[in-house]
Enzyme design. Structure first.
Site, PDB file in Angstrom:
ATOM      1  N   ILE A  53      24.862   8.672  18.552  1.00 24.80           N
ATOM      2  CA  ILE A  53      24.562   7.500  17.717  1.00 24.80           C
ATOM      3  C   ILE A  53      24.260   6.261  18.555  1.00 24.80           C
ATOM      4  O   ILE A  53      23.714   5.285  18.067  1.00 24.80           O
ATOM      5  CB  ILE A  53      25.736   7.237  16.726  1.00 24.80           C
ATOM      6  CG1 ILE A  53      25.281   6.405  15.504  1.00 24.80           C
ATOM      7  CG2 ILE A  53      26.918   6.564  17.396  1.00 24.80           C
ATOM      8  CD1 ILE A  53      24.387   7.114  14.563  1.00 24.80           C
ATOM      9  N   ALA A  90      32.025  11.276   4.455  1.00 25.54           N
ATOM     10  CA  ALA A  90      33.353  11.852   4.172  1.00 25.54           C
ATOM     11  C   ALA A  90      34.135  10.943   3.220  1.00 25.54           C
ATOM     12  O   ALA A  90      35.309  11.169   2.967  1.00 25.54           O
ATOM     13  CB  ALA A  90      34.110  12.068   5.465  1.00 25.54           C
ATOM     14  N   ARG A  91      33.474   9.869   2.711  1.00 24.14           N
ATOM     15  CA  ARG A  91      34.095   9.081   1.641  1.00 24.14           C
ATOM     16  C   ARG A  91      33.805   9.734   0.297  1.00 24.14           C
ATOM     17  O   ARG A  91      34.571   9.625  -0.633  1.00 24.14           O
ATOM     18  CB  ARG A  91      33.539   7.659   1.624  1.00 24.14           C
ATOM     19  CG  ARG A  91      33.910   6.855   2.830  1.00 24.14           C
ATOM     20  CD  ARG A  91      33.385   5.441   2.703  1.00 24.14           C
ATOM     21  NE  ARG A  91      34.077   4.705   1.659  1.00 24.14           N
ATOM     22  CZ  ARG A  91      33.662   3.526   1.183  1.00 24.14           C
ATOM     23  NH1 ARG A  91      32.565   2.980   1.655  1.00 24.14           N
ATOM     24  NH2 ARG A  91      34.344   2.912   0.246  1.00 24.14           N
ATOM     25  N   HIS A 102       8.227   9.029  21.325  1.00 26.70           N
ATOM     26  CA  HIS A 102       8.549   8.217  22.503  1.00 26.70           C
ATOM     27  C   HIS A 102      10.069   8.077  22.641  1.00 26.70           C
ATOM     28  O   HIS A 102      10.643   8.327  23.709  1.00 26.70           O
ATOM     29  CB  HIS A 102       7.889   6.833  22.378  1.00 26.70           C
ATOM     30  CG  HIS A 102       8.460   5.812  23.303  1.00 26.70           C
ATOM     31  ND1 HIS A 102       8.471   5.986  24.676  1.00 26.70           N
ATOM     32  CD2 HIS A 102       9.086   4.635  23.073  1.00 26.70           C
ATOM     33  CE1 HIS A 102       9.067   4.945  25.239  1.00 26.70           C
ATOM     34  NE2 HIS A 102       9.459   4.114  24.288  1.00 26.70           N
ATOM     35  N   HIS A 127      12.981   9.628  25.298  1.00 28.30           N
ATOM     36  CA  HIS A 127      13.992   8.811  25.975  1.00 28.30           C
ATOM     37  C   HIS A 127      15.375   9.454  25.784  1.00 28.30           C
ATOM     38  O   HIS A 127      16.144   9.604  26.737  1.00 28.30           O
ATOM     39  CB  HIS A 127      13.965   7.390  25.405  1.00 28.30           C
ATOM     40  CG  HIS A 127      14.983   6.482  26.007  1.00 28.30           C
ATOM     41  ND1 HIS A 127      14.971   6.132  27.339  1.00 28.30           N
ATOM     42  CD2 HIS A 127      16.073   5.861  25.476  1.00 28.30           C
ATOM     43  CE1 HIS A 127      16.000   5.333  27.602  1.00 28.30           C
ATOM     44  NE2 HIS A 127      16.686   5.162  26.483  1.00 28.30           N
ATOM     45  N   ARG A 139      19.831  12.971  27.688  1.00 30.92           N
ATOM     46  CA  ARG A 139      20.791  13.954  27.179  1.00 30.92           C
ATOM     47  C   ARG A 139      20.475  15.395  27.570  1.00 30.92           C
ATOM     48  O   ARG A 139      21.324  16.271  27.382  1.00 30.92           O
ATOM     49  CB  ARG A 139      20.905  13.833  25.657  1.00 30.92           C
ATOM     50  CG  ARG A 139      21.308  12.440  25.187  1.00 30.92           C
ATOM     51  CD  ARG A 139      22.603  11.972  25.802  1.00 30.92           C
ATOM     52  NE  ARG A 139      23.003  10.658  25.275  1.00 30.92           N
ATOM     53  CZ  ARG A 139      24.140  10.055  25.576  1.00 30.92           C
ATOM     54  NH1 ARG A 139      25.007  10.616  26.406  1.00 30.92           N
ATOM     55  NH2 ARG A 139      24.430   8.865  25.087  1.00 30.92           N
TER      56      ARG A 139
HETATM   57  C1  LIG Z   1      25.367  10.095  31.213  1.00 28.74           C
HETATM   58  C2  LIG Z   1      25.658   8.957  30.287  1.00 28.74           C
HETATM   59  C3  LIG Z   1      26.854   8.268  30.363  1.00 28.74           C
HETATM   60  C4  LIG Z   1      27.126   7.206  29.494  1.00 28.74           C
HETATM   61  N1  LIG Z   1      28.333   6.563  29.582  1.00 28.74           N
HETATM   62  C5  LIG Z   1      28.625   5.555  28.717  1.00 28.74           C
HETATM   63  C6  LIG Z   1      29.884   4.871  28.758  1.00 28.74           C
HETATM   64  O1  LIG Z   1      30.733   5.167  29.580  1.00 28.74           O
HETATM   65  N2  LIG Z   1      30.126   3.882  27.859  1.00 28.74           N
HETATM   66  C7  LIG Z   1      29.199   3.489  26.940  1.00 28.74           C
HETATM   67  O2  LIG Z   1      29.455   2.580  26.155  1.00 28.74           O
HETATM   68  N3  LIG Z   1      27.997   4.103  26.888  1.00 28.74           N
HETATM   69  C8  LIG Z   1      27.680   5.132  27.735  1.00 28.74           C
HETATM   70  N4  LIG Z   1      26.474   5.757  27.662  1.00 28.74           N
HETATM   71  C9  LIG Z   1      25.519   5.327  26.620  1.00 28.74           C
HETATM   72  C10 LIG Z   1      24.388   4.493  27.232  1.00 28.74           C
HETATM   73  O3  LIG Z   1      24.879   3.309  27.836  1.00 28.74           O
HETATM   74  C11 LIG Z   1      23.358   4.139  26.141  1.00 28.74           C
HETATM   75  O4  LIG Z   1      23.998   3.335  25.151  1.00 28.74           O
HETATM   76  C12 LIG Z   1      22.787   5.350  25.451  1.00 28.74           C
HETATM   77  O5  LIG Z   1      22.388   6.306  26.405  1.00 28.74           O
HETATM   78  C13 LIG Z   1      21.578   4.940  24.604  1.00 28.74           C
HETATM   79  O6  LIG Z   1      20.546   4.559  25.450  1.00 28.74           O
HETATM   80  P1  LIG Z   1      19.513   3.424  25.058  1.00 28.74           P
HETATM   81  O7  LIG Z   1      20.216   2.151  24.705  1.00 28.74           O
HETATM   82  O8  LIG Z   1      18.507   3.339  26.166  1.00 28.74           O
HETATM   83  O9  LIG Z   1      18.812   4.086  23.767  1.00 28.74           O
HETATM   84  P2  LIG Z   1      18.284   3.413  22.427  1.00 28.74           P
HETATM   85  O10 LIG Z   1      19.381   2.729  21.707  1.00 28.74           O
HETATM   86  O11 LIG Z   1      17.543   4.479  21.690  1.00 28.74           O
HETATM   87  O12 LIG Z   1      17.280   2.329  22.904  1.00 28.74           O
HETATM   88  C14 LIG Z   1      16.066   2.681  23.558  1.00 28.74           C
HETATM   89  C15 LIG Z   1      15.594   1.460  24.321  1.00 28.74           C
HETATM   90  O13 LIG Z   1      15.313   0.424  23.368  1.00 28.74           O
HETATM   91  C16 LIG Z   1      15.732  -0.831  23.901  1.00 28.74           C
HETATM   92  N5  LIG Z   1      16.775  -1.398  23.023  1.00 28.74           N
HETATM   93  C17 LIG Z   1      17.287  -0.824  21.901  1.00 28.74           C
HETATM   94  N6  LIG Z   1      18.166  -1.645  21.319  1.00 28.74           N
HETATM   95  C18 LIG Z   1      18.221  -2.769  22.091  1.00 28.74           C
HETATM   96  C19 LIG Z   1      18.956  -3.973  22.029  1.00 28.74           C
HETATM   97  N7  LIG Z   1      19.812  -4.247  21.044  1.00 28.74           N
HETATM   98  N8  LIG Z   1      18.768  -4.867  22.996  1.00 28.74           N
HETATM   99  C20 LIG Z   1      17.889  -4.657  23.994  1.00 28.74           C
HETATM  100  N9  LIG Z   1      17.150  -3.528  24.130  1.00 28.74           N
HETATM  101  C21 LIG Z   1      17.317  -2.597  23.179  1.00 28.74           C
HETATM  102  C22 LIG Z   1      16.242  -0.567  25.308  1.00 28.74           C
HETATM  103  O14 LIG Z   1      15.184  -0.709  26.210  1.00 28.74           O
HETATM  104  C23 LIG Z   1      16.654   0.880  25.259  1.00 28.74           C
HETATM  105  O15 LIG Z   1      16.638   1.544  26.523  1.00 28.74           O
HETATM  106  C24 LIG Z   1      26.171   6.808  28.517  1.00 28.74           C
HETATM  107  C25 LIG Z   1      24.958   7.503  28.453  1.00 28.74           C
HETATM  108  C26 LIG Z   1      24.691   8.555  29.303  1.00 28.74           C
HETATM  109  C27 LIG Z   1      23.383   9.290  29.188  1.00 28.74           C
END
Ligand SMILES: Cc1cc2nc3c(=O)[nH]c(=O)nc-3n(C[C@H](O)[C@H](O)[C@H](O)COP(=O)(O)OP(=O)(O)OC[C@H]3O[C@@H](n4cnc5c(N)ncnc54)[C@H](O)[C@@H]3O)c2cc1C
Length: 320
Positions: free
Chosen positions: A112, A124-125, A230, A234, A239
């Protein structure tokens, strides 16, 4: 794996409702529509509910910006490779996919975090959760990694592996017993038995939204998840990567198979230029240039910190 009655109806009735369309369809994906693709154990699945676009839609969108200079089908792969290499991402947003996913709650919590998708989760509500939970098979119950705080550890020697495996089998049995107990507690709070009949007709059950709170993170939830290609890539680049936790990676790998059927040219380019490619830092690049020039480079004269040095050497297939 279990589908609810509405989902079974949907998968049976939809093919009967087929009619000719002028929209682009992908035969290999049509074959897969509504079919649950098993993930993790007998409960987890991914199934394709709907999709829009194909490789040709990406090429067509790109030609809006590049003109009609590259029109031969044989050039479509080259154009998609170019888009992938140069991170010209918007043509990939022309394709969308909607998946129905059944996954353990702890996997859902990682999933998520990918905000660029539309999600509708089983509530689940309103509904009672199924008595379905995930227990890792012993070979996936690894020890904690010492080098990477988020990962699982190395493979153990045979004697140690045997000892650990026995302990893990017992652990898996314990997890199963705990989940069963939690589910019995859940039904007890709801005051319902497995068939939905009241356990004690004289007393009211607790609200579903409260009764669920003692269930553990390995219980299954489900959602519909829609995203564009796209953002899907990502998601997959993070993942389906070896650093991702085994359980979410299992889902990513099944989805990779779906992408291969849906947009084979994009899938090929994605593996080549994203998933199996490497990003090298500026200092790392300088190290490679020095190595190519025949220089002897060690970590202490590379300009790289030890961890980055080890990572670079691993990328180059050299032991340190
Ligand atoms: C191996 C691994 C370890 C991880 N460990 C942790 C952890 O310890 N703790 C933790 O909290 N999370 C962890 N994460 C989660 C990680 O930090 C990201 O939240 C998650 O992978 C989603 O990536 P994303 O934000 O790029 O993706 P998406 O939410 O799909 O966003 C895609 C892209 O859109 C842009 N974007 C989307 N929303 C925003 C926004 N509000 N502001 C600015 N740009 C935005 C960004 O460029 C982003 O890269 C981990 C992830 C991985 C793969």
């Amino acid at each position: 794996m279990r589908l609810g009655p509405e989902q079974r109806d949907e998968s049976v009735s939809q093919p009967g409702e087929s009619r000719p369309t002028r929209r682009a369809t992908v035969a290999a994906l049509e074959d897969l529509l509504y079919r649950p693709l098993s993930v993790l154990d007998e409960h987890g699945f991914v199934r394709v509910i709907d999709y829009m676009g194909d490789d040709a839609a990406i090429v067509q969108a790109a030609r809006v910006s590049y003109g009609h200079g590259t029109k031969r089908v044989s050039e479509d792969q080259a154009l998609i490779n170019y888009l992938m290499r140069h991170r010209h991402t918007s043509p990939f947003e022309m394709c969308e996919i909607k998946l129905h996913v059944k996954l353990p709650i702890f996997v859902a919590r990682q999933w998520i975090r990918h905000r660029t998708a539309n999600v509708n989760e089983y509530s689940a509500r309103y509904s009672i959760l199924d008595n379905e939970f995930y227990v890792p098979s012993p070979e996936h119950l690894a020890t904690q990694a010492t080098t990477n705080r988020q990962g699982r550890g190395e493979v153990l020697d045979a004697r140690e592996a045997d000892r650990v495996l026995n302990a893990l089998r017992a652990e898996a049995g314990l997890r199963r017993a705990e989940a069963e107990r939690a589910y019995r507690g859940y039904l007890g709070l709801l005051n319902e038995d497995a068939t939905g009949a009241p356990i004690d007709p004289a007393r009211p059950g607790v609200a579903r939204e409260l009764a669920r709170m003692n269930l553990s993170l390995n219980f299954y939830t489900q959602w519909y998840w829609k995203t564009d290609l796209h953002n899907l890539m990502h998601f997959l680049s993070l993942r389906a990567d070896p650093h991702a936790q085994h359980e979410i990676r299992a889902y990513a790998e099944v989805i990779l198979g779906v992408v291969q059927r849906w947009v084979p040219m994009t899938h090929k380019a994605f593996l080549e230029y994203r998933l199996n490619a490497a990003t090298i830092s500026a200092t790392g690049l300088a190290v490679i240039r020095r190595l190519l020039a025949g220089e002897t480079v060690a970590q202490d004269n590379s300009g790289l910190p030890p961890r980055e040095w080890r990572e670079l050497m691993a990328q180059l297939g050299r032991g340190v």
